[in-house]
Motif scaffolding. Structure first.
Motif, PDB file in Angstrom:
ATOM      1  N   PHE A  28       0.842  -1.202   0.000  1.00 51.45           N
ATOM      2  CA  PHE A  28       0.000   0.000   0.000  1.00 51.45           C
ATOM      3  C   PHE A  28       0.874   1.248   0.000  1.00 51.45           C
ATOM      4  O   PHE A  28       1.861   1.336   0.723  1.00 51.45           O
ATOM      5  CB  PHE A  28      -0.903  -0.011   1.237  1.00 51.45           C
ATOM      6  CG  PHE A  28      -1.722   1.240   1.392  1.00 51.45           C
ATOM      7  CD1 PHE A  28      -2.849   1.443   0.614  1.00 51.45           C
ATOM      8  CD2 PHE A  28      -1.362   2.224   2.302  1.00 51.45           C
ATOM      9  CE1 PHE A  28      -3.603   2.597   0.748  1.00 51.45           C
ATOM     10  CE2 PHE A  28      -2.102   3.383   2.443  1.00 51.45           C
ATOM     11  CZ  PHE A  28      -3.226   3.566   1.656  1.00 51.45           C
ATOM     12  N   GLY A  30       0.829   4.985   1.015  1.00 52.01           N
ATOM     13  CA  GLY A  30       0.119   5.999   1.759  1.00 52.01           C
ATOM     14  C   GLY A  30       0.883   7.301   1.797  1.00 52.01           C
ATOM     15  O   GLY A  30       1.446   7.738   0.795  1.00 52.01           O
ATOM     16  N   TYR A  85      -2.317   5.370   6.149  1.00 50.31           N
ATOM     17  CA  TYR A  85      -3.515   5.593   5.324  1.00 50.31           C
ATOM     18  C   TYR A  85      -4.375   6.750   5.826  1.00 50.31           C
ATOM     19  O   TYR A  85      -5.400   7.062   5.219  1.00 50.31           O
ATOM     20  CB  TYR A  85      -4.372   4.315   5.288  1.00 50.31           C
ATOM     21  CG  TYR A  85      -4.655   3.716   6.647  1.00 50.31           C
ATOM     22  CD1 TYR A  85      -5.629   4.238   7.491  1.00 50.31           C
ATOM     23  CD2 TYR A  85      -3.924   2.628   7.091  1.00 50.31           C
ATOM     24  CE1 TYR A  85      -5.871   3.699   8.740  1.00 50.31           C
ATOM     25  CE2 TYR A  85      -4.158   2.079   8.338  1.00 50.31           C
ATOM     26  CZ  TYR A  85      -5.135   2.610   9.153  1.00 50.31           C
ATOM     27  OH  TYR A  85      -5.368   2.060  10.404  1.00 50.31           O
ATOM     28  N   GLY A 230      -6.318   9.660  -2.711  1.00 54.81           N
ATOM     29  CA  GLY A 230      -6.158   8.260  -3.091  1.00 54.81           C
ATOM     30  C   GLY A 230      -6.570   8.065  -4.534  1.00 54.81           C
ATOM     31  O   GLY A 230      -7.391   8.813  -5.048  1.00 54.81           O
ATOM     32  N   HIS A 234      -8.597   4.456  -0.225  1.00 54.37           N
ATOM     33  CA  HIS A 234      -8.679   3.212   0.556  1.00 54.37           C
ATOM     34  C   HIS A 234      -9.839   3.346   1.543  1.00 54.37           C
ATOM     35  O   HIS A 234     -10.045   4.427   2.116  1.00 54.37           O
ATOM     36  CB  HIS A 234      -7.365   2.988   1.306  1.00 54.37           C
ATOM     37  CG  HIS A 234      -7.233   1.598   1.869  1.00 54.37           C
ATOM     38  ND1 HIS A 234      -7.930   1.182   2.982  1.00 54.37           N
ATOM     39  CD2 HIS A 234      -6.502   0.520   1.452  1.00 54.37           C
ATOM     40  CE1 HIS A 234      -7.622  -0.086   3.240  1.00 54.37           C
ATOM     41  NE2 HIS A 234      -6.758  -0.506   2.318  1.00 54.37           N
ATOM     42  N   THR A 237      -8.901   4.995   4.711  1.00 48.93           N
ATOM     43  CA  THR A 237      -8.676   6.437   4.572  1.00 48.93           C
ATOM     44  C   THR A 237     -10.005   7.177   4.656  1.00 48.93           C
ATOM     45  O   THR A 237     -10.118   8.200   5.338  1.00 48.93           O
ATOM     46  CB  THR A 237      -7.999   6.754   3.220  1.00 48.93           C
ATOM     47  OG1 THR A 237      -6.816   5.979   3.097  1.00 48.93           O
ATOM     48  CG2 THR A 237      -7.647   8.227   3.116  1.00 48.93           C
TER      49      THR A 237
END
Length: 250
Positions: A28, A30, A85, A230, A234, A237
């Motif tokens: 991921f 972030g 995130y 994003g 996500h 988030t």
């Protein structure tokens, strides 16, 4: 009931007990960290397809960033993406991450409208509008309500009718064809109401920013209550950002 116990033992917990402390996989991307390492900053800026990277000082605008990671791949000593995130904020300036500045991205409590926590801290119904979106953010927002993320446990749900909503969540860069439907949907939501921009395309236009097919004039007329970066967003988030926005404050 015995059958339910067998399923629970076999499959384990299907939900995230605490969405504020959950861990995401290492792949991921972030919140980025930008070091003070000397490098060819001109080449660094040119590698970004959405001009999210600025110079003097080097910074990344998460409202424009597509999180493709090309900058971190080409300049690993300069830029690194963390697994953080929690990227949502109500202050557009806080989406800009600068070199040597490793601050967390948070809401600006000074500009959170008082009626948001007064009316929505226990229940928030949202109407989502895909204003030219590519279904990626829409897919992730739908996941917010599944058994894994279970946003409904906090009283936050998406509804079909704007008449039943407390706010609007916009995805996509807002095309000319969706400008009027978006305005109609917003007008149908009773006061007080909130506006959330979810995803890079909604926040800045993303890769479509210079397209003549866009009409983003709606954003010039209203205050945005929450930016959720994003590409796509996500679920963690989005959920953490909304929870922070509607948190009851004294």
């Amino acid at each position: 009931m015995f059958g339910n116990f067998k399923i629970l033992i076999h499959q384990g917990k299907q939900y995230i007990p605490d969405v504020t402390k959950a861990e995401v996989p290492g792949i991921f991307r972030g919140r980025p960290q930008i070091s003070n390492e000397k490098t060819d900053t001109t080449a660094l800026a040119e590698i970004c397809p959405t001009e999210a990277i600025s110079l003097n000082p080097v910074s990344i605008d998460l409202g424009k960033c597509t999180f493709c990671g090309e900058c971190a791949i080409a300049f690993p000593d300069k830029i690194k993406f963390t697994k953080d995130y929690k990227l949502s904020t109500n202050d557009r300036e806080r989406l800009i991450v600068k070199e040597g500045d490793d601050k967390l991205i948070t809401l600006n409590r000074e500009i959170v409208r008082k009626e948001i926590s007064e009316y929505f801290s226990g229940s928030l119904k949202l109407r989502q509008v895909s204003a030219g979106g590519d279904n990626s953010c829409e897919l992730e927002l739908n996941a917010c309500g599944n058994v894994n993320f279970d946003m409904g446990r906090f009283g936050i749900e998406f509804v079909a009718s704007p008449r039943h909503a407390d706010g609007i969540v916009i995805t996509g860069p807002i095309t000319e064809n969706m400008a009027a439907p978006l305005q109609n949907c917003y007008d149908a939501i009773p006061e007080p109401k909130i506006i959330i921009l979810a995803g890079t395309d909604a926040i800045s236009g993303g890769i479509f920013i210079d397209s003549p097919a866009l009409n983003r004039s709606f954003l010039d007329n209203y205050k945005i209550d929450l930016y959720v970066p994003g590409n796509p967003v996500h679920p963690l988030t989005f959920i953490n950002g909304v929870l922070e926005l509607i948190k009851r404050r004294k």
